[in-house]
Scaffold this motif. Structure first.
Motif, PDB file in Angstrom:
ATOM      1  N   ASP A 124      12.472   8.679   1.995  1.00 19.26           N
ATOM      2  CA  ASP A 124      11.191   9.382   2.001  1.00 19.26           C
ATOM      3  C   ASP A 124      10.523   9.354   0.631  1.00 19.26           C
ATOM      4  O   ASP A 124       9.285   9.298   0.534  1.00 19.26           O
ATOM      5  N   GLU A 125      11.327   9.407  -0.442  1.00 23.03           N
ATOM      6  CA  GLU A 125      10.753   9.354  -1.785  1.00 23.03           C
ATOM      7  C   GLU A 125      10.112   7.994  -2.052  1.00 23.03           C
ATOM      8  O   GLU A 125       9.053   7.901  -2.682  1.00 23.03           O
ATOM      9  N   ILE A 126      10.751   6.933  -1.573  1.00 29.24           N
ATOM     10  CA  ILE A 126      10.173   5.592  -1.723  1.00 29.24           C
ATOM     11  C   ILE A 126       8.878   5.493  -0.934  1.00 29.24           C
ATOM     12  O   ILE A 126       7.860   4.996  -1.429  1.00 29.24           O
ATOM     13  N   LYS A 175       2.920   5.452  -0.406  1.00 26.77           N
ATOM     14  CA  LYS A 175       1.708   6.075   0.136  1.00 26.77           C
ATOM     15  C   LYS A 175       0.713   6.379  -0.982  1.00 26.77           C
ATOM     16  O   LYS A 175      -0.499   6.148  -0.850  1.00 26.77           O
ATOM     17  N   THR A 176       1.230   6.898  -2.099  1.00 26.09           N
ATOM     18  CA  THR A 176       0.368   7.225  -3.233  1.00 26.09           C
ATOM     19  C   THR A 176      -0.362   5.992  -3.753  1.00 26.09           C
ATOM     20  O   THR A 176      -1.574   6.016  -3.991  1.00 26.09           O
ATOM     21  N   PHE A 177       0.377   4.899  -3.907  1.00 23.72           N
ATOM     22  CA  PHE A 177      -0.231   3.671  -4.420  1.00 23.72           C
ATOM     23  C   PHE A 177      -1.147   3.029  -3.380  1.00 23.72           C
ATOM     24  O   PHE A 177      -2.178   2.443  -3.727  1.00 23.72           O
ATOM     25  N   ASN A 178      -0.775   3.120  -2.105  1.00 24.92           N
ATOM     26  CA  ASN A 178      -1.633   2.592  -1.039  1.00 24.92           C
ATOM     27  C   ASN A 178      -3.015   3.238  -1.058  1.00 24.92           C
ATOM     28  O   ASN A 178      -4.028   2.583  -0.798  1.00 24.92           O
ATOM     29  N   GLU A 179      -3.043   4.529  -1.376  1.00 17.20           N
ATOM     30  CA  GLU A 179      -4.286   5.297  -1.311  1.00 17.20           C
ATOM     31  C   GLU A 179      -5.071   5.292  -2.616  1.00 17.20           C
ATOM     32  O   GLU A 179      -6.187   5.803  -2.662  1.00 17.20           O
ATOM     33  N   LEU A 227       3.825  -0.888   3.502  1.00 15.40           N
ATOM     34  CA  LEU A 227       2.943  -1.331   2.421  1.00 15.40           C
ATOM     35  C   LEU A 227       1.615  -1.799   2.999  1.00 15.40           C
ATOM     36  O   LEU A 227       1.577  -2.549   3.973  1.00 15.40           O
ATOM     37  N   GLN A 228       0.527  -1.326   2.434  1.00 20.21           N
ATOM     38  CA  GLN A 228      -0.794  -1.722   2.897  1.00 20.21           C
ATOM     39  C   GLN A 228      -0.960  -3.233   2.756  1.00 20.21           C
ATOM     40  O   GLN A 228      -0.737  -3.802   1.685  1.00 20.21           O
ATOM     41  N   LEU A 229      -1.343  -3.876   3.852  1.00 21.39           N
ATOM     42  CA  LEU A 229      -1.403  -5.338   3.900  1.00 21.39           C
ATOM     43  C   LEU A 229      -2.267  -5.902   2.787  1.00 21.39           C
ATOM     44  O   LEU A 229      -1.912  -6.910   2.154  1.00 21.39           O
ATOM     45  N   GLU A 230      -3.415  -5.270   2.526  1.00 12.58           N
ATOM     46  CA  GLU A 230      -4.343  -5.783   1.523  1.00 12.58           C
ATOM     47  C   GLU A 230      -3.807  -5.668   0.091  1.00 12.58           C
ATOM     48  O   GLU A 230      -4.392  -6.221  -0.836  1.00 12.58           O
ATOM     49  N   LYS A 231      -2.682  -4.934  -0.090  1.00 13.49           N
ATOM     50  CA  LYS A 231      -2.106  -4.779  -1.426  1.00 13.49           C
ATOM     51  C   LYS A 231      -0.735  -5.444  -1.552  1.00 13.49           C
ATOM     52  O   LYS A 231      -0.068  -5.299  -2.576  1.00 13.49           O
ATOM     53  N   ASP A 232      -0.348  -6.196  -0.537  1.00 15.32           N
ATOM     54  CA  ASP A 232       0.982  -6.804  -0.500  1.00 15.32           C
ATOM     55  C   ASP A 232       1.031  -8.077  -1.347  1.00 15.32           C
ATOM     56  O   ASP A 232       1.172  -9.185  -0.838  1.00 15.32           O
ATOM     57  N   VAL A 233       0.922  -7.922  -2.666  1.00 17.14           N
ATOM     58  CA  VAL A 233       0.827  -9.080  -3.553  1.00 17.14           C
ATOM     59  C   VAL A 233       2.138  -9.866  -3.640  1.00 17.14           C
ATOM     60  O   VAL A 233       2.148 -11.002  -4.120  1.00 17.14           O
TER      61      VAL A 233
END
Length: 363
Positions: free
Chosen positions: A146-148, A153-157, A183-189
Protein backbone atom coordinates in the motif's frame (compact mmCIF):
# COMPACT_ATOMS: atom_id res chain seq x y z
CA UNK A 1 -22.66 -1.05 -7.13
CA UNK A 2 -23.87 -0.58 -10.72
CA UNK A 3 -23.06 3.14 -10.53
CA UNK A 4 -19.54 2.33 -9.35
CA UNK A 5 -19.02 -0.09 -12.21
CA UNK A 6 -20.27 2.52 -14.69
CA UNK A 7 -17.97 5.15 -13.21
CA UNK A 8 -15.05 2.70 -13.45
CA UNK A 9 -15.93 1.97 -17.06
CA UNK A 10 -16.11 5.68 -17.85
CA UNK A 11 -12.67 6.24 -16.31
CA UNK A 12 -11.22 3.35 -18.31
CA UNK A 13 -12.74 4.75 -21.50
CA UNK A 14 -11.36 8.22 -20.80
CA UNK A 15 -7.91 6.78 -20.13
CA UNK A 16 -8.07 4.74 -23.34
CA UNK A 17 -9.10 7.79 -25.38
CA UNK A 18 -6.23 9.82 -23.96
CA UNK A 19 -3.85 6.97 -24.77
CA UNK A 20 -5.09 6.66 -28.35
CA UNK A 21 -4.78 10.41 -28.88
CA UNK A 22 -1.23 10.24 -27.62
CA UNK A 23 -0.47 7.20 -29.77
CA UNK A 24 -1.79 8.91 -32.87
CA UNK A 25 0.57 11.84 -32.40
CA UNK A 26 3.72 10.09 -31.23
CA UNK A 27 5.15 9.62 -34.71
CA UNK A 28 5.18 13.36 -35.23
CA UNK A 29 6.19 14.56 -31.80
CA UNK A 30 9.90 14.70 -31.46
CA UNK A 31 11.79 11.65 -30.23
CA UNK A 32 12.49 10.44 -33.73
CA UNK A 33 14.29 13.68 -34.45
CA UNK A 34 16.96 12.62 -31.97
CA UNK A 35 17.13 8.93 -32.88
CA UNK A 36 17.65 6.91 -36.02
CA UNK A 37 14.78 4.60 -35.06
CA UNK A 38 11.51 5.53 -36.81
CA UNK A 39 7.95 4.93 -35.51
CA UNK A 40 7.38 1.18 -35.26
CA UNK A 41 4.23 1.31 -37.36
CA UNK A 42 6.29 2.67 -40.26
CA UNK A 43 8.30 -0.57 -40.22
CA UNK A 44 5.32 -2.85 -40.79
CA UNK A 45 5.53 -4.71 -44.09
CA UNK A 46 3.29 -7.18 -45.89
CA UNK A 47 4.45 -10.79 -45.48
CA UNK A 48 5.35 -12.24 -48.91
CA UNK A 49 6.84 -15.71 -48.55
CA UNK A 50 6.93 -16.57 -52.29
CA UNK A 51 9.12 -13.58 -53.04
CA UNK A 52 11.32 -14.35 -50.06
CA UNK A 53 11.96 -17.97 -51.14
CA UNK A 54 12.98 -16.89 -54.66
CA UNK A 55 15.35 -14.29 -53.23
CA UNK A 56 16.99 -16.79 -50.88
CA UNK A 57 18.03 -18.97 -53.79
CA UNK A 58 19.79 -16.02 -55.44
CA UNK A 59 21.75 -14.81 -52.41
CA UNK A 60 25.20 -16.02 -51.46
CA UNK A 61 26.02 -15.01 -47.93
CA UNK A 62 29.70 -14.58 -47.15
CA UNK A 63 30.65 -15.82 -43.69
CA UNK A 64 33.90 -14.40 -42.28
CA UNK A 65 36.57 -16.92 -41.34
CA UNK A 66 37.67 -17.24 -37.72
CA UNK A 67 40.94 -15.55 -36.90
CA UNK A 68 42.70 -15.26 -33.57
CA UNK A 69 43.98 -11.88 -34.80
CA UNK A 70 40.52 -10.45 -35.44
CA UNK A 71 39.76 -7.50 -33.19
CA UNK A 72 36.11 -6.48 -33.02
CA UNK A 73 35.04 -2.88 -33.41
CA UNK A 74 34.03 -1.24 -30.16
CA UNK A 75 30.43 -0.03 -30.01
CA UNK A 76 30.95 2.96 -27.75
CA UNK A 77 27.65 3.39 -25.93
CA UNK A 78 29.08 6.06 -23.65
CA UNK A 79 29.96 8.42 -26.51
CA UNK A 80 26.69 7.81 -28.36
CA UNK A 81 24.68 8.36 -25.17
CA UNK A 82 26.51 11.62 -24.47
CA UNK A 83 25.58 12.91 -27.93
CA UNK A 84 21.91 12.06 -27.37
CA UNK A 85 21.88 13.54 -23.85
CA UNK A 86 23.38 16.77 -25.18
CA UNK A 87 20.54 17.02 -27.71
CA UNK A 88 18.00 16.27 -24.97
CA UNK A 89 19.45 19.08 -22.83
CA UNK A 90 19.08 21.45 -25.80
CA UNK A 91 15.42 20.46 -26.15
CA UNK A 92 14.79 20.92 -22.42
CA UNK A 93 16.28 24.43 -22.60
CA UNK A 94 14.15 25.21 -25.64
CA UNK A 95 11.02 24.05 -23.79
CA UNK A 96 11.86 26.12 -20.73
CA UNK A 97 12.54 29.28 -22.74
CA UNK A 98 9.40 28.81 -24.89
CA UNK A 99 6.74 27.82 -22.34
CA UNK A 100 8.50 28.08 -18.97
CA UNK A 101 8.13 24.35 -18.27
CA UNK A 102 10.60 21.51 -17.78
CA UNK A 103 10.11 17.71 -17.76
CA UNK A 104 9.86 15.96 -14.40
CA UNK A 105 10.87 12.39 -13.46
CA UNK A 106 9.97 10.52 -10.27
CA UNK A 107 11.63 7.31 -9.08
CA UNK A 108 10.35 4.90 -6.43
CA UNK A 109 13.16 2.89 -4.85
CA UNK A 110 12.30 0.01 -2.51
CA UNK A 111 14.96 -1.64 -0.38
CA UNK A 112 18.73 -1.18 -0.23
CA UNK A 113 20.11 -3.27 -3.10
CA UNK A 114 23.42 -1.69 -4.04
CA UNK A 115 22.96 -2.09 -7.78
CA UNK A 116 19.51 -0.47 -7.66
CA UNK A 117 20.86 2.42 -5.60
CA UNK A 118 23.64 2.93 -8.14
CA UNK A 119 21.16 2.89 -11.05
CA UNK A 120 18.90 5.42 -9.35
CA UNK A 121 21.80 7.71 -8.47
CA UNK A 122 23.00 7.65 -12.08
CA UNK A 123 19.51 8.47 -13.35
CA UNK A 124 19.15 11.42 -11.00
CA UNK A 125 22.57 12.81 -11.91
CA UNK A 126 21.69 12.47 -15.60
CA UNK A 127 18.44 14.36 -15.00
CA UNK A 128 20.31 17.21 -13.33
CA UNK A 129 22.74 17.48 -16.25
CA UNK A 130 19.87 17.57 -18.77
CA UNK A 131 17.83 20.12 -16.80
CA UNK A 132 15.10 17.61 -15.94
CA UNK A 133 13.68 17.94 -12.41
CA UNK A 134 13.65 14.73 -10.41
CA UNK A 135 12.20 13.29 -7.22
CA UNK A 136 13.03 10.05 -5.43
CA UNK A 137 10.77 8.24 -2.98
CA UNK A 138 12.91 5.79 -1.00
CA UNK A 139 11.03 3.08 0.89
CA UNK A 140 12.49 0.41 3.19
CA UNK A 141 12.28 -3.23 2.15
CA UNK A 142 9.88 -3.74 5.08
CA UNK A 143 7.33 -1.33 3.58
CA UNK A 144 3.87 -2.48 2.60
CA UNK A 145 2.46 -2.74 -0.91
CA UNK A 146 0.00 0.00 0.00
CA UNK A 147 2.89 2.39 0.70
CA UNK A 148 4.29 1.76 -2.79
CA UNK A 149 0.86 2.24 -4.36
CA UNK A 150 0.36 5.43 -2.36
CA UNK A 151 3.65 6.86 -3.66
CA UNK A 152 2.61 5.88 -7.17
CA UNK A 153 -0.74 7.61 -6.77
CA UNK A 154 0.94 10.82 -5.60
CA UNK A 155 3.24 10.94 -8.61
CA UNK A 156 0.45 9.92 -11.01
CA UNK A 157 -1.58 12.93 -9.87
CA UNK A 158 1.30 15.44 -9.88
CA UNK A 159 1.10 17.50 -13.12
CA UNK A 160 4.76 18.51 -12.80
CA UNK A 161 5.85 14.86 -12.97
CA UNK A 162 5.78 13.47 -16.52
CA UNK A 163 7.62 10.22 -15.99
CA UNK A 164 7.35 7.73 -13.14
CA UNK A 165 9.34 4.56 -12.71
CA UNK A 166 9.49 1.88 -10.06
CA UNK A 167 13.07 0.68 -9.83
CA UNK A 168 13.12 -3.04 -10.58
CA UNK A 169 13.50 -5.66 -9.37
CA UNK A 170 11.30 -5.20 -6.34
CA UNK A 171 11.74 -7.51 -3.34
CA UNK A 172 10.25 -10.92 -4.24
CA UNK A 173 7.26 -10.65 -1.89
CA UNK A 174 5.74 -7.84 -3.97
CA UNK A 175 3.50 -8.37 -7.01
CA UNK A 176 5.38 -6.41 -9.68
CA UNK A 177 2.60 -6.86 -12.22
CA UNK A 178 -0.04 -5.43 -9.94
CA UNK A 179 2.12 -2.46 -8.96
CA UNK A 180 3.15 -1.60 -12.52
CA UNK A 181 -0.46 -1.82 -13.72
CA UNK A 182 -1.30 1.06 -11.34
CA UNK A 183 1.20 3.33 -13.06
CA UNK A 184 -0.47 5.93 -15.25
CA UNK A 185 0.09 4.86 -18.85
CA UNK A 186 1.05 8.35 -20.02
CA UNK A 187 3.85 8.45 -17.40
CA UNK A 188 5.22 4.93 -17.91
CA UNK A 189 8.63 6.07 -19.18
CA UNK A 190 10.12 2.64 -18.41
CA UNK A 191 7.67 1.14 -20.92
CA UNK A 192 6.65 -1.78 -18.67
CA UNK A 193 2.92 -1.10 -18.42
CA UNK A 194 0.99 -4.06 -19.92
CA UNK A 195 -0.56 -1.80 -22.59
CA UNK A 196 2.83 -0.48 -23.66
CA UNK A 197 4.25 -4.00 -23.81
CA UNK A 198 1.19 -5.22 -25.70
CA UNK A 199 1.43 -2.46 -28.29
CA UNK A 200 5.12 -3.25 -28.72
CA UNK A 201 4.19 -6.83 -29.60
CA UNK A 202 1.36 -6.07 -32.03
CA UNK A 203 1.88 -5.20 -35.68
CA UNK A 204 0.24 -1.89 -36.53
CA UNK A 205 0.46 -0.61 -32.94
CA UNK A 206 2.79 1.98 -31.44
CA UNK A 207 3.58 1.93 -27.71
CA UNK A 208 3.67 5.26 -25.92
CA UNK A 209 7.10 4.24 -24.60
CA UNK A 210 9.57 1.54 -25.61
CA UNK A 211 11.49 0.04 -22.65
CA UNK A 212 14.73 1.94 -22.24
CA UNK A 213 17.33 -0.82 -22.45
CA UNK A 214 15.89 -2.52 -25.58
CA UNK A 215 15.41 0.91 -27.16
CA UNK A 216 19.06 1.69 -26.41
CA UNK A 217 20.22 -1.64 -27.87
CA UNK A 218 18.45 -0.97 -31.16
CA UNK A 219 19.81 2.57 -31.32
CA UNK A 220 23.35 1.22 -30.83
CA UNK A 221 22.86 -1.21 -33.73
CA UNK A 222 21.42 1.47 -36.01
CA UNK A 223 24.08 4.05 -35.23
CA UNK A 224 26.78 1.42 -35.80
CA UNK A 225 25.42 0.69 -39.27
CA UNK A 226 24.31 -2.85 -38.40
CA UNK A 227 21.61 -4.22 -40.68
CA UNK A 228 18.78 -5.86 -38.72
CA UNK A 229 16.21 -6.77 -41.36
CA UNK A 230 16.45 -10.41 -42.40
CA UNK A 231 19.29 -11.18 -39.98
CA UNK A 232 19.26 -13.97 -37.42
CA UNK A 233 19.20 -12.60 -33.90
CA UNK A 234 19.54 -14.48 -30.63
CA UNK A 235 18.42 -12.93 -27.37
CA UNK A 236 19.84 -14.70 -24.33
CA UNK A 237 17.44 -14.19 -21.42
CA UNK A 238 13.68 -13.64 -21.38
CA UNK A 239 13.07 -11.20 -18.53
CA UNK A 240 10.18 -8.76 -18.76
CA UNK A 241 12.68 -5.93 -18.33
CA UNK A 242 15.10 -6.70 -21.17
CA UNK A 243 14.89 -10.10 -22.87
CA UNK A 244 11.20 -10.13 -23.81
CA UNK A 245 10.89 -6.52 -25.06
CA UNK A 246 14.23 -6.81 -26.91
CA UNK A 247 13.02 -9.89 -28.79
CA UNK A 248 9.74 -8.13 -29.65
CA UNK A 249 11.54 -5.02 -30.85
CA UNK A 250 13.96 -7.00 -33.02
CA UNK A 251 10.98 -8.74 -34.61
CA UNK A 252 9.44 -5.36 -35.39
CA UNK A 253 12.68 -4.62 -37.24
CA UNK A 254 12.23 -7.88 -39.19
CA UNK A 255 15.00 -9.94 -37.64
CA UNK A 256 14.45 -13.68 -37.26
CA UNK A 257 14.60 -13.97 -33.48
CA UNK A 258 15.38 -16.91 -31.20
CA UNK A 259 15.18 -16.51 -27.42
CA UNK A 260 17.47 -18.66 -25.29
CA UNK A 261 16.70 -19.33 -21.65
CA UNK A 262 17.75 -21.57 -18.81
CA UNK A 263 15.84 -24.56 -20.23
CA UNK A 264 17.16 -24.25 -23.78
CA UNK A 265 19.05 -27.33 -25.02
CA UNK A 266 22.34 -26.72 -26.83
CA UNK A 267 22.29 -22.91 -26.40
CA UNK A 268 25.86 -22.62 -27.62
CA UNK A 269 24.97 -24.26 -30.95
CA UNK A 270 21.92 -22.04 -31.45
CA UNK A 271 23.76 -18.85 -30.51
CA UNK A 272 26.51 -19.65 -32.99
CA UNK A 273 24.01 -19.29 -35.87
CA UNK A 274 23.18 -15.67 -35.00
CA UNK A 275 24.29 -12.54 -36.84
CA UNK A 276 23.25 -10.47 -33.81
CA UNK A 277 23.56 -11.65 -30.21
CA UNK A 278 21.98 -9.77 -27.31
CA UNK A 279 22.99 -11.18 -23.92
CA UNK A 280 20.77 -10.15 -21.01
CA UNK A 281 21.06 -12.72 -18.22
CA UNK A 282 23.27 -11.26 -15.48
CA UNK A 283 25.73 -14.17 -15.39
CA UNK A 284 29.35 -13.04 -15.82
CA UNK A 285 31.19 -14.50 -18.80
CA UNK A 286 28.34 -16.86 -19.68
CA UNK A 287 28.80 -16.28 -23.41
CA UNK A 288 32.20 -17.50 -24.54
CA UNK A 289 33.89 -17.02 -27.86
CA UNK A 290 32.73 -20.52 -28.88
CA UNK A 291 29.11 -19.28 -28.67
CA UNK A 292 29.66 -16.73 -31.43
CA UNK A 293 29.49 -16.92 -35.20
CA UNK A 294 32.55 -15.28 -36.78
CA UNK A 295 31.61 -11.72 -37.64
CA UNK A 296 28.57 -11.57 -35.33
CA UNK A 297 27.58 -8.32 -33.62
CA UNK A 298 27.36 -8.67 -29.84
CA UNK A 299 25.32 -6.46 -27.51
CA UNK A 300 26.15 -7.22 -23.87
CA UNK A 301 23.43 -6.02 -21.49
CA UNK A 302 24.71 -7.91 -18.45
CA UNK A 303 26.13 -6.08 -15.45
CA UNK A 304 27.52 -8.10 -12.57
CA UNK A 305 29.67 -6.61 -9.79
CA UNK A 306 32.62 -8.74 -8.61
CA UNK A 307 35.02 -7.91 -5.81
CA UNK A 308 38.27 -6.34 -6.96
CA UNK A 309 40.55 -4.86 -4.27
CA UNK A 310 42.63 -3.15 -6.97
CA UNK A 311 39.62 -1.09 -8.11
CA UNK A 312 38.88 2.34 -6.64
CA UNK A 313 35.37 1.17 -5.68
CA UNK A 314 36.47 -2.26 -4.42
CA UNK A 315 34.63 -4.00 -7.23
CA UNK A 316 34.43 -4.09 -11.01
CA UNK A 317 31.59 -4.79 -13.41
CA UNK A 318 31.53 -7.82 -15.71
CA UNK A 319 29.11 -8.50 -18.53
CA UNK A 320 27.41 -11.67 -19.72
CA UNK A 321 29.95 -11.97 -22.55
CA UNK A 322 33.59 -12.93 -22.11
CA UNK A 323 34.93 -9.80 -23.75
CA UNK A 324 38.50 -11.04 -24.25
CA UNK A 325 37.23 -14.00 -26.28
CA UNK A 326 34.42 -12.17 -28.07
CA UNK A 327 36.69 -9.54 -29.63
CA UNK A 328 38.58 -12.33 -31.43
CA UNK A 329 35.42 -13.67 -33.08
CA UNK A 330 32.82 -10.91 -33.37
CA UNK A 331 32.85 -7.98 -35.78
CA UNK A 332 31.56 -5.53 -33.15
CA UNK A 333 31.02 -5.71 -29.37
CA UNK A 334 29.68 -3.41 -26.66
CA UNK A 335 31.97 -3.07 -23.63
CA UNK A 336 30.88 -3.44 -20.01
CA UNK A 337 30.78 -0.87 -18.57
CA UNK A 338 30.38 1.84 -21.19
CA UNK A 339 28.09 0.07 -23.63
CA UNK A 340 24.38 -0.46 -23.04
CA UNK A 341 24.23 1.12 -19.57
CA UNK A 342 24.70 4.76 -20.65
CA UNK A 343 22.21 4.23 -23.48
CA UNK A 344 19.56 3.00 -21.03
CA UNK A 345 19.84 6.23 -19.05
CA UNK A 346 19.76 8.34 -22.23
CA UNK A 347 16.59 6.59 -23.42
CA UNK A 348 14.95 7.19 -20.02
CA UNK A 349 15.66 10.92 -20.32
CA UNK A 350 14.33 10.91 -23.87
CA UNK A 351 11.11 9.11 -22.86
CA UNK A 352 10.62 11.64 -20.04
CA UNK A 353 11.16 14.54 -22.44
CA UNK A 354 8.64 13.10 -24.90
CA UNK A 355 6.09 12.57 -22.13
CA UNK A 356 6.39 16.23 -21.12
CA UNK A 357 6.08 17.35 -24.75
CA UNK A 358 2.85 15.42 -25.12
CA UNK A 359 1.48 16.77 -21.84
CA UNK A 360 2.16 20.42 -22.81
CA UNK A 361 1.45 19.85 -26.52
CA UNK A 362 4.93 21.23 -27.21
CA UNK A 363 6.46 20.53 -30.62
Amino acid sequence: MLAAVLRGGELTLQTSLRSWRALSSIAYNGSYRLLKSPPLVSLDLLEDWTRRVDQDHLENVAIPKTSNQLTAALIDGKTIAEEIRSEIADEVRRMKSSIGKTPGLAVILVGDRRDCQIYVRNKILACEEAGIRSEVEELPESCSEDEILSALKTFNENPEIHGVLVQLPLPERFDEGKILSRLQLEKDVDGFHPLNMGNLALKGREPLFIPCTPKGCIELLLRSGVEIMGKRAVVIGRSNIVGLPTSLLLQRYHATVTVLHAFTKNPETIAREADIVVAAVGMPNLVRGSWLKPGAVVIDVGTYPVEDPSSDHGYRILGDVCYEEAVKVASAVTPVPGGVGPMTVAMLLLNTLESAKRFYDFV
